[in-house]
Design an enzyme around this catalytic site. Structure first.
Site, PDB file in Angstrom:
ATOM      1  N   ARG A 197       7.018   0.366  13.549  1.00  0.00           N
ATOM      2  CA  ARG A 197       7.646  -0.121  12.310  1.00  0.00           C
ATOM      3  C   ARG A 197       8.764  -1.131  12.586  1.00  0.00           C
ATOM      4  NH1 ARG A 197       5.440   3.456   8.419  1.00  0.00           N
ATOM      5  NH2 ARG A 197       5.069   5.492   9.331  1.00  0.00           N
ATOM      6  N   GLU A 220      12.580  -9.644   1.795  1.00  0.00           N
ATOM      7  CA  GLU A 220      11.829  -8.470   2.286  1.00  0.00           C
ATOM      8  C   GLU A 220      12.675  -7.225   2.078  1.00  0.00           C
ATOM      9  OE1 GLU A 220      11.012  -8.708   6.484  1.00  0.00           O
ATOM     10  OE2 GLU A 220      10.182  -6.674   6.574  1.00  0.00           O
ATOM     11  N   ASN A 271       8.059  -5.646  -0.816  1.00  0.00           N
ATOM     12  CA  ASN A 271       7.927  -4.532   0.117  1.00  0.00           C
ATOM     13  C   ASN A 271       6.443  -4.450   0.476  1.00  0.00           C
ATOM     14  OD1 ASN A 271       7.846  -2.202   1.595  1.00  0.00           O
ATOM     15  ND2 ASN A 271       9.004  -0.956   0.140  1.00  0.00           N
ATOM     16  N   ASP A 305       1.708 -15.606   6.783  1.00  0.00           N
ATOM     17  CA  ASP A 305       1.304 -17.001   6.534  1.00  0.00           C
ATOM     18  C   ASP A 305       1.440 -17.361   5.053  1.00  0.00           C
ATOM     19  OD1 ASP A 305       0.733 -17.472   9.180  1.00  0.00           O
ATOM     20  OD2 ASP A 305      -1.444 -17.436   8.959  1.00  0.00           O
ATOM     21  N   HIS A 347       3.848  -4.566   9.095  1.00  0.00           N
ATOM     22  CA  HIS A 347       3.775  -4.431  10.553  1.00  0.00           C
ATOM     23  C   HIS A 347       2.468  -4.944  11.135  1.00  0.00           C
ATOM     24  CE1 HIS A 347       7.063  -1.924   9.372  1.00  0.00           C
ATOM     25  NE2 HIS A 347       6.285  -1.012   8.826  1.00  0.00           N
ATOM     26  N   HIS A 402      12.734  -2.751   2.348  1.00  0.00           N
ATOM     27  CA  HIS A 402      12.140  -1.466   2.704  1.00  0.00           C
ATOM     28  C   HIS A 402      13.052  -0.368   2.197  1.00  0.00           C
ATOM     29  CE1 HIS A 402       9.093  -3.386   5.086  1.00  0.00           C
ATOM     30  NE2 HIS A 402      10.048  -4.158   5.581  1.00  0.00           N
ATOM     31  N   ILE A 403      12.431   0.697   1.764  1.00  0.00           N
ATOM     32  CA  ILE A 403      13.179   1.844   1.256  1.00  0.00           C
ATOM     33  C   ILE A 403      13.867   2.553   2.419  1.00  0.00           C
ATOM     34  CG2 ILE A 403      12.940   4.073   0.082  1.00  0.00           C
ATOM     35  CD1 ILE A 403      10.388   2.776  -1.281  1.00  0.00           C
ATOM     36  N   SER A 404      13.099   2.770   3.477  1.00  0.00           N
ATOM     37  CA  SER A 404      13.635   3.482   4.651  1.00  0.00           C
ATOM     38  C   SER A 404      14.184   2.478   5.663  1.00  0.00           C
ATOM     39  CB  SER A 404      12.522   4.308   5.285  1.00  0.00           C
ATOM     40  OG  SER A 404      11.473   3.468   5.755  1.00  0.00           O
ATOM     41  N   PRO A 455       0.791  -1.236   0.000  1.00  0.00           N
ATOM     42  CA  PRO A 455       0.000   0.000   0.000  1.00  0.00           C
ATOM     43  C   PRO A 455       0.817   1.276   0.000  1.00  0.00           C
ATOM     44  CG  PRO A 455      -0.105  -1.081   2.134  1.00  0.00           C
ATOM     45  CD  PRO A 455       0.531  -2.055   1.187  1.00  0.00           C
ATOM     46  N   ASN A 456       0.322   2.228  -0.756  1.00  0.00           N
ATOM     47  CA  ASN A 456       0.860   3.598  -0.868  1.00  0.00           C
ATOM     48  C   ASN A 456       2.142   3.698  -1.695  1.00  0.00           C
ATOM     49  OD1 ASN A 456      -1.192   4.801   0.873  1.00  0.00           O
ATOM     50  ND2 ASN A 456      -0.189   3.669   2.520  1.00  0.00           N
ATOM     51  N   ALA A 503       3.083  -0.854   4.805  1.00  0.00           N
ATOM     52  CA  ALA A 503       2.466  -0.831   6.143  1.00  0.00           C
ATOM     53  C   ALA A 503       1.969  -2.208   6.588  1.00  0.00           C
ATOM     54  CB  ALA A 503       1.321   0.174   6.168  1.00  0.00           C
ATOM     55  N   ARG A 533      12.851   4.470  12.752  1.00  0.00           N
ATOM     56  CA  ARG A 533      11.583   5.217  12.724  1.00  0.00           C
ATOM     57  C   ARG A 533      10.711   4.813  13.913  1.00  0.00           C
ATOM     58  NH1 ARG A 533       9.241   4.890   6.816  1.00  0.00           N
ATOM     59  NH2 ARG A 533       7.988   6.613   7.639  1.00  0.00           N
ATOM     60  N   ARG A 574       5.150  10.856  -2.688  1.00  0.00           N
ATOM     61  CA  ARG A 574       4.854  10.622  -1.281  1.00  0.00           C
ATOM     62  C   ARG A 574       6.083  10.880  -0.417  1.00  0.00           C
ATOM     63  NH1 ARG A 574       4.725   4.569   1.240  1.00  0.00           N
ATOM     64  NH2 ARG A 574       4.006   5.151   3.316  1.00  0.00           N
ATOM     65  N   TYR A 596      11.161   8.815   1.027  1.00  0.00           N
ATOM     66  CA  TYR A 596      11.097   7.779  -0.005  1.00  0.00           C
ATOM     67  C   TYR A 596      11.712   8.173  -1.351  1.00  0.00           C
ATOM     68  CZ  TYR A 596       7.918   5.692   3.392  1.00  0.00           C
ATOM     69  OH  TYR A 596       7.387   5.159   4.542  1.00  0.00           O
TER      70      TYR A 596
HETATM   71  C1  DQA Z   1       8.221   1.035   3.957  1.00  0.00           C
HETATM   72  C2  DQA Z   1       8.267   1.249   5.474  1.00  0.00           C
HETATM   73  C3  DQA Z   1       6.900   1.036   6.099  1.00  0.00           C
HETATM   74  O1  DQA Z   1       6.965   1.230   7.508  1.00  0.00           O
HETATM   75  C4  DQA Z   1       5.904   2.022   5.523  1.00  0.00           C
HETATM   76  O2  DQA Z   1       4.623   1.752   6.040  1.00  0.00           O
HETATM   77  C5  DQA Z   1       5.906   2.044   4.037  1.00  0.00           C
HETATM   78  C6  DQA Z   1       7.162   1.922   3.305  1.00  0.00           C
HETATM   79  C7  DQA Z   1       9.570   1.369   3.273  1.00  0.00           C
HETATM   80  O3  DQA Z   1       9.762   0.922   2.162  1.00  0.00           O
HETATM   81  O4  DQA Z   1      10.392   2.073   3.849  1.00  0.00           O
HETATM   82  O5  DQA Z   1       4.861   2.276   3.410  1.00  0.00           O
HETATM   83  O6  DQA Z   1       7.923  -0.319   3.700  1.00  0.00           O
END
Ligand code: DQA
Length: 138
Positions: free
Chosen positions: A109, A96, A72, A85, A78, A98-100, A10-11, A75, A105, A18, A23
């Site tokens: 997270r 897995e 990725n 599963d 978490h 993550h960008i950040s 998502p997002n 959200a 943070r 964003r 990001y």
């Molecule tokens: C994220 C980190 C997550 O905590 C956040 O909800 C995201 C992006 C990242 O790529 O840093 O939407 O997965």
């Protein structure tokens, strides 16, 4: 030819627009074009959804016939027992990303339902996190 897929949660369709301070300002399409040019030997697909069940369906679709999944879950990382599963249920290894740096943070997270079942975790390197994950499969 290795068959890999990047799955974004998502997002992440809003990348580039964003919170660019966290990001970055590159869109994912621009990034994908660059990566495809760089790794012509990889059959690389991309899927994004804002819907948890669609992400689970996609993992089921690709999880028995692809060589690797770069996930990725954003959200849902978490919160989603269902995604955790699904990774347990499939055969294709999941990295897995993550960008950040999620550990730098908010505390919510720091929890991941993906990590225990992932082959490995790469985070905090911006969009380069995805590229490092792709390299791990080559
Ligand atoms: C994220 C980190 C997550 O905590 C956040 O909800 C995201 C992006 C990242 O790529 O840093 O939407 O997965």
């Amino acid at each position: 030819m290795k068959k890999l897929i990047i799955i974004n949660g998502p997002n992440l369709n809003l990348l580039g627009k964003r919170e660019p301070n966290i990001y970055g300002s590159l869109t994912f399409t621009e990034f994908m074009d660059e990566v495809k040019r760089k790794y012509p030997e990889v059959n690389l697909e991309y899927y994004q959804s804002n819907i948890e069940g669609e992400l689970i369906d996609k993992l089921h679709d690709v999880g028995f016939n692809y060589d690797g999944i770069v996930l990725n879950a954003a959200a849902y990382t978490h919160t989603s027992v269902g995604l955790g599963d699904a990774i347990k249920a499939i055969e294709t290894p999941v990295v897995e990303v993550h960008i950040s740096n999620t550990f730098g943070r908010e505390e919510f997270r720091h929890q991941s339902y993906i990590s225990p079942n992932a082959k490995g975790v790469i985070l905090g390197f911006g969009l380069q996190s995805y590229e490092l994950a792709i390299q791990s499969f080559l």
